[in-house]
Design an enzyme around this catalytic site. Structure first.
Site, mmCIF file in Angstrom:
data_model
loop_
_atom_site.group_PDB
_atom_site.id
_atom_site.type_symbol
_atom_site.label_atom_id
_atom_site.label_comp_id
_atom_site.label_asym_id
_atom_site.label_seq_id
_atom_site.Cartn_x
_atom_site.Cartn_y
_atom_site.Cartn_z
ATOM 1 N N ARG A 87 0.110 -1.346 -0.153
ATOM 2 C CA ARG A 87 0.148 -0.072 0.114
ATOM 3 C C ARG A 87 0.465 1.203 0.340
ATOM 4 N NH1 ARG A 87 -2.923 -2.623 -1.999
ATOM 5 N NH2 ARG A 87 -4.921 -3.548 -1.436
ATOM 6 N N GLU A 90 1.743 1.380 -3.526
ATOM 7 C CA GLU A 90 0.732 2.117 -4.416
ATOM 8 C C GLU A 90 0.836 3.580 -4.374
ATOM 9 O OE1 GLU A 90 -3.835 0.609 -5.321
ATOM 10 O OE2 GLU A 90 -2.898 0.923 -3.660
ATOM 11 N N SER A 113 15.706 12.692 1.507
ATOM 12 C CA SER A 113 16.215 12.516 2.502
ATOM 13 C C SER A 113 15.454 11.527 2.499
ATOM 14 C CB SER A 113 17.368 12.756 3.074
ATOM 15 O OG SER A 113 17.893 12.006 3.999
#
Length: 160
Positions: A87, A90, A113
């Site tokens: 997820r 995604e 960073s």
């Protein structure tokens, strides 16, 4: 012993003692919970004093303690197969271009960073089901424009 075997040993001890990550992190301390858990899972290293605390807590040998202080081989195969980790992948695939555009508009030509980085989460009660609130903070690192002549910006900070 490999680093993966040490991780499994640590997880076995955690299960046997019925410890939570919160308890373990409280016992080791000194840095963020994310770094401690990441180190115990083999993705980060613990500095020597914290490796010693972890070794004492888990009853590890001197060699295993030194392994916790070694720089690990980091990362995982892509795309990730674990649903929770997927997820995050995604979210970046879908929202990444917008996040990139918004960050570059605010800061300039560079990156956030993942090394000089903080991560925190909290549980938030919600009428439709509890929510996970995530806060990430990373240092902005501008790209360096190599060979920039006098009067030309050397770094990709936002130009006013």
């Amino acid at each position: 012993m490999t680093r993966a075997q040490l991780t499994e040993k640590i997880l076995d001890i955690k299960r046997e003692k019925n410890w939570t990550w919160k308890y373990i992190c409280g016992e080791i301390g000194g840095v963020s919970d994310t770094l401690i858990v990441g180190a115990l899972l083999g993705q980060m290293k613990l500095v020597k004093p914290l490796a010693a605390k972890a070794a004492k807590l888990f009853g590890l040998s001197e060699v295993e303690e030194r392994m916790l202080n070694e720089v690990p081989y980091r990362g995982t195969a892509m795309p990730p197969t674990d649903p929770l980790i997927y997820r995050f992948y995604e979210m970046v695939m879908v929202n990444g271009p917008a996040w990139k555009a918004l960050i570059e508009e605010e800061f300039g030509d560079g990156i956030m960073s993942a090394i000089d980085f903080d991560f925190q989460f909290e549980r938030m009660a919600h009428e439709k089901g509890d929510r996970v609130k995530i806060e990430m903070s990373g240092k902005f690192l501008p790209y360096k424009y190599y060979g920039a002549e006098q009067g030309i910006p050397a770094y990709g900070y936002k130009e006013e």
